[in-house]
Design an enzyme around this catalytic site. Structure first.
Site: not given
Ligand code: HSE
Length: 437
Positions: A14, A204, A128
């Protein structure tokens, strides 16, 4: 033209995406922001040099060099994990730097501490990229939907789990085989158990729920079930019920308390979330003013995630240029107005259910199981038996009407203890449709 200097800790996938985005979009960003955003200092303890076109950027092995660099306005943390990421962010904040991170695990566990430190130092925190990869989900929730009471959140927030379920659905492939492919393709977390067990999705959801309701929701508040017990036969039965199985993050706003849960879910084929396949993510918000909003896109990957990190950097740069630092609080609600989480107990949840009981195919077995469901007020809508063998266990699948989670737990404990039952029952909640307007 004013120059905003950015430091980066972690030149991995990233980090490389951020560097490339800032490099390629340099001219456009200057036109859009009226300032020059320059990545000027990178710390990565695994690199001896940076590849072109970044070889001119100052490189340190030690992140401490960045906290001490007085020229840096914004510090981006992209190393992931809890430590030393937490310490690095707190040190950057203490040094008066604005910070950006994609670290969902860290924010869902130590977010309160980090946001409090940032508020005390009057610096910004951008995150974000922590939810939905390249999809601008946090900005949408904080700003685009600011004039709404958020009534619910439903999302496919993990690309790896969705990739696995899609492949199992489309190709009938077994779980382990598809997981290996997801790892080869680089979607999975360093520890893929986070993807499969629903923990990454829960990280999340905790972040989204905190912003949506102005409550401090952390990982421990989220009820989590993963997808590792699902088998191709569950996918087949889902098909028979007109559904697709998705690992959903679900949060419902009940006013005084909120639901926050992650689990495999039977999603009716007519629902848009049932159509999200492969490694894509999608998030549905329901606002009292706007109605339903669905965001869709790449939830992982170098450039999509790099795009989201860059968006935070640009936001902060704009705020610095316009003397507007702190204009939008990190969680949308100013710190003093944030409330504690008040979570609806899972035992109170009511929804229709799918149960796959594994039992011997003998006279009276169905009656025993149905009797237990009746005892706990669980009403059966349909039942299907798969296979016929008097010696080997078979699958008996039940689709129920609405039933209370607490009753389901008690009933399944009794059913699984029956001598004729050969394996723990697999349970999957159906997406509640009755709340739809
Ligand atoms: N391992 C996570 C996914 C990556 O598969 O969505 C992104 O957060």
């Amino acid at each position: 033209m004013k120059e905003i200097q950015v430091g980066l800790i972690g030149f991995g996938t990233v980090g490389g995406g951020l560097a490339q985005t800032l490099f390629e979009q340099d001219e456009r960003l200057q036109r859009k922001t009226g300032c020059r955003i320059r990545l000027s200092h990178i710390a990565d303890n695994k690199l001896a040099s940076l590849p072109p076109p970044f070889s001119h950027i100052r490189l340190s092995q030690d992140a401490t060099d960045l906290f001490a660099n007085p020229d840096l306005d914004i510090l981006v943390e992209l190393i992931g994990g809890l430590e030393p990421a937490r310490t690095f962010l707190l040190k950057a904040i203490a040094a008066g730097k604005h910070v950006v991170t994609a670290n969902k695990a860290l924010l869902s566990i130590h977010g309160r501490e980090i946001f409090a430190a940032a508020a005390a130092q009057q610096v910004e925190v951008g995150f974000e990229a922590s939810v939905g990869g390249g999809i601008p989900v946090i900005k949408t929730l904080k700003e685009g939907l600011v004039a709404n009471k958020i009534l619910h959140i439903r999302g496919i927030l993990n690309g790896t789990a969705n990739f696995i379920l899609s492949k199992m659905t489309e190709e009938g492939a077994p779980f382990a085989e598809v997981l290996a492919e997801a790892q080869r393709l680089g979607y999975a977390e360093a520890d893929p158990a986070y993807d499969i067990d629903g923990v990454d999705t829960a990280h999340k959801l905790a972040i989204l729920a905190s912003i949506a309701y102005g409550r401090h929701v952390c990982l421990g508040d989220v009820a989590v079930e993963g997808i590792s017990r699902l088998e191709p036969i569950d996918i087949e039965f889902a098909h028979q019920f007109g559904c697709r199985i998705k690992l959903l993050a679900i949060s419902v706003n009940h006013g005084e308390h909120i639901e926050v849960r992650v689990h495999p879910t039977m999603v009716p084929n007519g629902h848009m979330l049932a159509t999200i396949n492969g490694s894509f993510n999608a998030i549905e918000f329901r606002g009292d003013t706007v109605g339903d909003v669905l965001l869709y896109g790449r939830g992982a990957g170098q450039m999509p995630t790099g795009s989201a990190v860059a968006a935070d950097v640009v936001d902060i740069a704009r705020n610095i240029v316009h003397n507007a630092v702190g204009r939008v609080p990190p969680l949308a609600y100013p710190s003093p107005t944030m409330r504690p989480a008040a979570i609806t107990p899972m035992s109170h949840l009511v929804c229709p259910w799918y149960f796959r009981v594994t039992a011997l195919d003998q006279p009276g077995v169905l009656a025993q199981i149905a009797g237990i469901f009746g005892k706990y007020d669980i009403s059966i809508k349909s039942v299907i038996q798969h296979g016929r063998d008097s010696k080997e266990p078979v699958h008996i699948v039940f689709h129920t009407h609405n039933a209370l989670e607490e009753s389901v737990g008690k009933a399944l404990t009794e059913i699984d203890a029956l001598a004729v039952c050969a394996a723990p029952t697999v349970k999957i909640r159906f997406l509640e449709q009755e709340n739809r307007p």
